[in-house]
Design a protein around this motif. Structure first.
Motif, PDB file in Angstrom:
ATOM      1  N   VAL A  23       0.831  -1.203   0.000  1.00 35.16           N
ATOM      2  CA  VAL A  23       0.000   0.000   0.000  1.00 35.16           C
ATOM      3  C   VAL A  23       0.872   1.262   0.000  1.00 35.16           C
ATOM      4  O   VAL A  23       0.601   2.218  -0.717  1.00 35.16           O
ATOM      5  N   TYR A  24       1.933   1.226   0.782  1.00 37.12           N
ATOM      6  CA  TYR A  24       2.808   2.394   0.857  1.00 37.12           C
ATOM      7  C   TYR A  24       3.459   2.670  -0.500  1.00 37.12           C
ATOM      8  O   TYR A  24       3.499   3.807  -0.974  1.00 37.12           O
ATOM      9  N   TYR A  27       0.887   3.972  -2.941  1.00 39.49           N
ATOM     10  CA  TYR A  27       0.534   5.343  -2.550  1.00 39.49           C
ATOM     11  C   TYR A  27       1.603   6.315  -3.038  1.00 39.49           C
ATOM     12  O   TYR A  27       1.311   7.386  -3.587  1.00 39.49           O
ATOM     13  N   VAL A  33      -5.403   3.952  -2.671  1.00 44.40           N
ATOM     14  CA  VAL A  33      -5.168   2.683  -1.969  1.00 44.40           C
ATOM     15  C   VAL A  33      -6.087   2.549  -0.758  1.00 44.40           C
ATOM     16  O   VAL A  33      -6.480   3.545  -0.148  1.00 44.40           O
ATOM     17  N   THR A  34      -6.443   1.308  -0.435  1.00 39.60           N
ATOM     18  CA  THR A  34      -7.031   1.030   0.884  1.00 39.60           C
ATOM     19  C   THR A  34      -6.407  -0.249   1.425  1.00 39.60           C
ATOM     20  O   THR A  34      -6.000  -1.129   0.662  1.00 39.60           O
ATOM     21  N   TRP A  35      -6.323  -0.336   2.711  1.00 37.57           N
ATOM     22  CA  TRP A  35      -5.795  -1.525   3.412  1.00 37.57           C
ATOM     23  C   TRP A  35      -6.712  -1.760   4.594  1.00 37.57           C
ATOM     24  O   TRP A  35      -7.042  -0.819   5.327  1.00 37.57           O
ATOM     25  N   PHE A  36      -7.152  -2.996   4.742  1.00 36.97           N
ATOM     26  CA  PHE A  36      -8.039  -3.292   5.865  1.00 36.97           C
ATOM     27  C   PHE A  36      -7.637  -4.630   6.486  1.00 36.97           C
ATOM     28  O   PHE A  36      -7.515  -5.615   5.789  1.00 36.97           O
ATOM     29  N   PRO A  37      -7.406  -4.656   7.803  1.00 37.87           N
ATOM     30  CA  PRO A  37      -6.932  -5.882   8.449  1.00 37.87           C
ATOM     31  C   PRO A  37      -8.077  -6.735   8.982  1.00 37.87           C
ATOM     32  O   PRO A  37      -9.144  -6.222   9.305  1.00 37.87           O
ATOM     33  N   ARG A  58     -11.142   6.556  -7.631  1.00 40.89           N
ATOM     34  CA  ARG A  58     -11.662   6.512  -6.255  1.00 40.89           C
ATOM     35  C   ARG A  58     -12.110   5.080  -5.938  1.00 40.89           C
ATOM     36  O   ARG A  58     -12.817   4.453  -6.733  1.00 40.89           O
ATOM     37  N   ILE A  59     -11.707   4.587  -4.777  1.00 39.16           N
ATOM     38  CA  ILE A  59     -12.028   3.212  -4.381  1.00 39.16           C
ATOM     39  C   ILE A  59     -13.344   3.205  -3.622  1.00 39.16           C
ATOM     40  O   ILE A  59     -13.509   3.952  -2.656  1.00 39.16           O
ATOM     41  N   ALA A  60     -14.263   2.368  -4.061  1.00 35.15           N
ATOM     42  CA  ALA A  60     -15.534   2.259  -3.338  1.00 35.15           C
ATOM     43  C   ALA A  60     -15.306   1.326  -2.149  1.00 35.15           C
ATOM     44  O   ALA A  60     -14.899   1.760  -1.079  1.00 35.15           O
ATOM     45  N   SER A  61     -15.531   0.032  -2.323  1.00 29.32           N
ATOM     46  CA  SER A  61     -15.403  -0.889  -1.195  1.00 29.32           C
ATOM     47  C   SER A  61     -13.950  -1.252  -0.913  1.00 29.32           C
ATOM     48  O   SER A  61     -13.211  -1.610  -1.818  1.00 29.32           O
ATOM     49  N   PRO A  62     -13.538  -1.185   0.364  1.00 34.99           N
ATOM     50  CA  PRO A  62     -12.194  -1.646   0.718  1.00 34.99           C
ATOM     51  C   PRO A  62     -12.135  -3.162   0.923  1.00 34.99           C
ATOM     52  O   PRO A  62     -11.076  -3.703   1.209  1.00 34.99           O
ATOM     53  N   TYR A  63     -13.285  -3.831   0.782  1.00 33.56           N
ATOM     54  CA  TYR A  63     -13.319  -5.283   0.989  1.00 33.56           C
ATOM     55  C   TYR A  63     -13.047  -6.011  -0.319  1.00 33.56           C
ATOM     56  O   TYR A  63     -13.593  -5.651  -1.363  1.00 33.56           O
ATOM     57  N   ASN A  65     -13.682  -9.347  -2.091  1.00 34.74           N
ATOM     58  CA  ASN A  65     -14.417 -10.618  -2.074  1.00 34.74           C
ATOM     59  C   ASN A  65     -13.811 -11.602  -3.066  1.00 34.74           C
ATOM     60  O   ASN A  65     -13.806 -12.803  -2.831  1.00 34.74           O
TER      61      ASN A  65
ATOM     62  N   LEU B   5      -0.425   8.534   5.226  1.00 40.67           N
ATOM     63  CA  LEU B   5      -1.160   7.281   5.196  1.00 40.67           C
ATOM     64  C   LEU B   5      -1.494   6.956   6.650  1.00 40.67           C
ATOM     65  O   LEU B   5      -0.604   6.727   7.452  1.00 40.67           O
ATOM     66  N   LEU B 176      -6.674   1.736   6.411  1.00 38.08           N
ATOM     67  CA  LEU B 176      -5.590   2.656   6.095  1.00 38.08           C
ATOM     68  C   LEU B 176      -5.903   3.272   4.737  1.00 38.08           C
ATOM     69  O   LEU B 176      -6.200   2.552   3.783  1.00 38.08           O
ATOM     70  N   ARG B 258     -19.807   2.763   1.173  1.00 34.16           N
ATOM     71  CA  ARG B 258     -18.709   2.419   0.250  1.00 34.16           C
ATOM     72  C   ARG B 258     -19.087   1.200  -0.590  1.00 34.16           C
ATOM     73  O   ARG B 258     -18.767   1.117  -1.771  1.00 34.16           O
TER      74      ARG B 258
END
Lengths: 179, 358
Positions: A23-24, A27, A33-37, A58-63, A65, B5, B176, B258
């Motif tokens: 992601v870094y 970016y 970018v999105t990151w989700f744990p 633009r990112i909609a869902s960060p998930y 699937n 970030l 993030l 989202r």
């Protein structure tokens, strides 16, 4: 351009960190970018994964699937995530922990890299995640090697872990070199 | 302007600091503990105060006190911790204190779980504590909005002398994203007109308490209801995506919005005319967005991480039953984009059912 990635492994293997480094770097390249744990209540030894989305819009869902790229460092995750993958996707597998007889879907590219072994040979067992990033950069060519190494160094510098940069770069190079 | 970030929770904390927050009191609870952790070193850096209270109840009342002294003060919590704060927040309202609270929502009744939820919509939007009030409720759906809303929340609260709630959720808090930080605001707590500062002997001292104790109740009521009506009229905010020609319009906030935005894009790729109204303020609910809807809309669909479709009531009130209102409720599970597109198709082909659960 939309790149949906899942990094998965046991807690402690550094899969969340691997995702953060990606992601870094993205970016820094100007991508959205999105990151989700996602992890269980127990951090070490439980299963952990992160969802990473890279896009020029633009990112909609960060998930994620249905990942187009799966980076996995342990075995249980193979069974869990393989069915969800997009056709044509890339599956980066830690072959050190994989049953050699395991068969995979025909419509995805499976890249086997013994990253635990490579990292152990470097006496840097905790860097299997970084080895895998080397392989990922080589195969997908979304980043040049130098570009990615520079971003990874910056990422660790910011966390105050820059003193390990040389060791991490060594692990990255070893993962990158594996064919 | 610096771009960085950050996790949503960190962005919320940094936004508050840059907006002038120099007092934070809270108590740890997942998934909002990063706000507390961040404030524990950041307040020290900017010369503010950080207190980990012995409980949520202590923390909310410390924020009451700090605000009474003129400081821009924040507390934050989630789930049952947010419930514990309700009594204190009702006291802020009664005293007309411009304090700010953030709730990083998690799913579940009672203790619940640590993942995202939108099942405390009613609690957040309809009052929460005792008495006749709504908080001004802001609903961020990105890390950037966590930063921006926290940044402006104090000025918004001070504009009306009424508390602001930032209703974030576990996903927005934990994810993030890049975000741009606004410049540090200058704020002098000693210039706050309501601030208690001590009074020389012989002069009447200022009191901050339930305002109804030291003011004529009818007079107080009149000013208060005027204020609430003014907020309702002035502060409705929302974002529209592809609404003008839409046949089916999703209504969603926070993380659900989202996913709904993803569904609008996917639906449009398949030739379905889908749109999204995203409430940015949950109170006041953006009724004006619904007054402008075209008569060709075949259905409004709320997307909510709860079981009862709590926001659907507000959508019905706002749209005056002009078209059917449905809810896709997924409880603790995040809906899939595909699932929302399928539901929209069922609205278009007439097979979707409006269900009442209350």
């Amino acid at each position: 351009m939309l790149n949906e990635i899942i990094c998965t492994g046991f807690g402690g293997q550094g899969v969340l960190t691997a995702g953060k480094i990606i992601v870094y770097a993205a970016y820094k390249k100007g991508l959205k970018v999105t990151w989700f744990p996602s992890y269980g209540n127990e951090m070490r030894g439980g299963s952990a994964n992160c969802n990473v989305v890279l896009s020029d819009q633009r990112i909609a869902s960060p998930y994620v699937n249905h990942p187009d790229t799966l980076i996995e460092l342990n075995c249980p995750a193979v069974d869990r995530f393989e069915p969800a993958m997009k056709p044509g996707g890339y599956f980066f597998i830690n072959s050190s922990l994989l049953d050699p007889a395991r068969e995979f879907r025909g419509d995805i590219t499976v890249i086997r890299t013994p990253v635990t072994e490579i990292a152990q040979n470097l006496k840097n067992e905790h860097a299997a995640n970084i080895c895998m990033l080397g392989q990922w950069v080589r195969v997908l060519e979304q980043f040049s090697k130098d570009e990615f190494l520079r971003c990874m160094g910056e990422y660790f510098d910011q966390l105050g872990k820059g003193k390990y940069n040389a060791r991490n770069a060594e692990a990255f190079e070893a993962g990158y070199a594996f064919v | 302007m610096e771009t960085m970030l950050l996790k949503g929770n960190e962005a919320l904390a940094e936004g508050a600091v840059r907006g002038g927050c120099r007092f934070y009191a809270g108590y740890p609870i997942t998934p909002q503990s990063e706000i507390l952790e961040y404030m524990s070193w950041r307040q020290n850096e900017v010369g503010g105060s950080f207190i980990q209270g012995e409980s949520e109840i202590a923390s909310v009342n410390m924020v009451f006190a700090a605000t009474a002294l003129g400081a821009r003060a924040l507390t934050s919590s989630s789930g049952p911790g947010f419930s514990l704060k309700q009594e204190g927040i009702a006291y802020w309202v009664s005293a007309g204190m411009p304090a700010v609270v953030a709730c990083v929502s998690r799913y579940g009744i009672g203790d619940g779980f640590i993942g995202p939820g939108q099942d405390n919509y009613w609690q957040a939007v309809k009052g929460g504590g005792n008495g006749d009030y709504h908080l001004l409720v802001l609903a961020p759906n990105s890390v950037q909005e966590n930063m921006d809303m926290a940044y402006e929340s104090f000025e918004l609260a001070e504009k009306y002398m009424h508390p602001v709630l930032i209703l974030s959720d576990a996903t927005i808090g934990q994810m993030l994203e890049p975000c741009t930080a606004p410049p540090m605001k200058e704020y002098d707590k000693d210039k706050a007109p309501w601030a208690l500062k001590g009074t020389p002997i012989g002069q009447k001292n200022k009191v901050i308490t339930d305002m109804t104790y030291n003011q004529d109740i009818d007079e107080w009521n009149r000013d208060y209801i005027r204020k609430m009506r003014l907020i309702m009229e002035t502060e409705q905010r929302w974002e529209e995506i592809s609404v003008p020609d839409a046949d089916v319009v999703f209504v969603a906030y926070g993380i659900s919005s989202r996913i709904a935005e993803g569904a609008v894009r996917l639906g449009r790729e398949r030739g379905l005319k889908l749109g999204l109204i995203r409430p940015i303020t949950l109170w006041p609910f953006p009724r004006k967005a619904f007054a402008r809807l075209s008569d060709s809309v075949k259905g409004l669909v709320t997307v909510e991480l709860n079981m009862m479709g709590q926001m659907r009531e507000d959508v019905i009130l706002a749209s005056h039953w002009r078209c059917p209102a449905y809810s896709v409720t997924t409880a603790q599970r995040i809906p899939e984009v595909e699932q929302l597109v399928c539901f929209a198709e069922s609205v278009l082909n007439g097979s979707a059912v409006e269900e009442e659960v209350f």
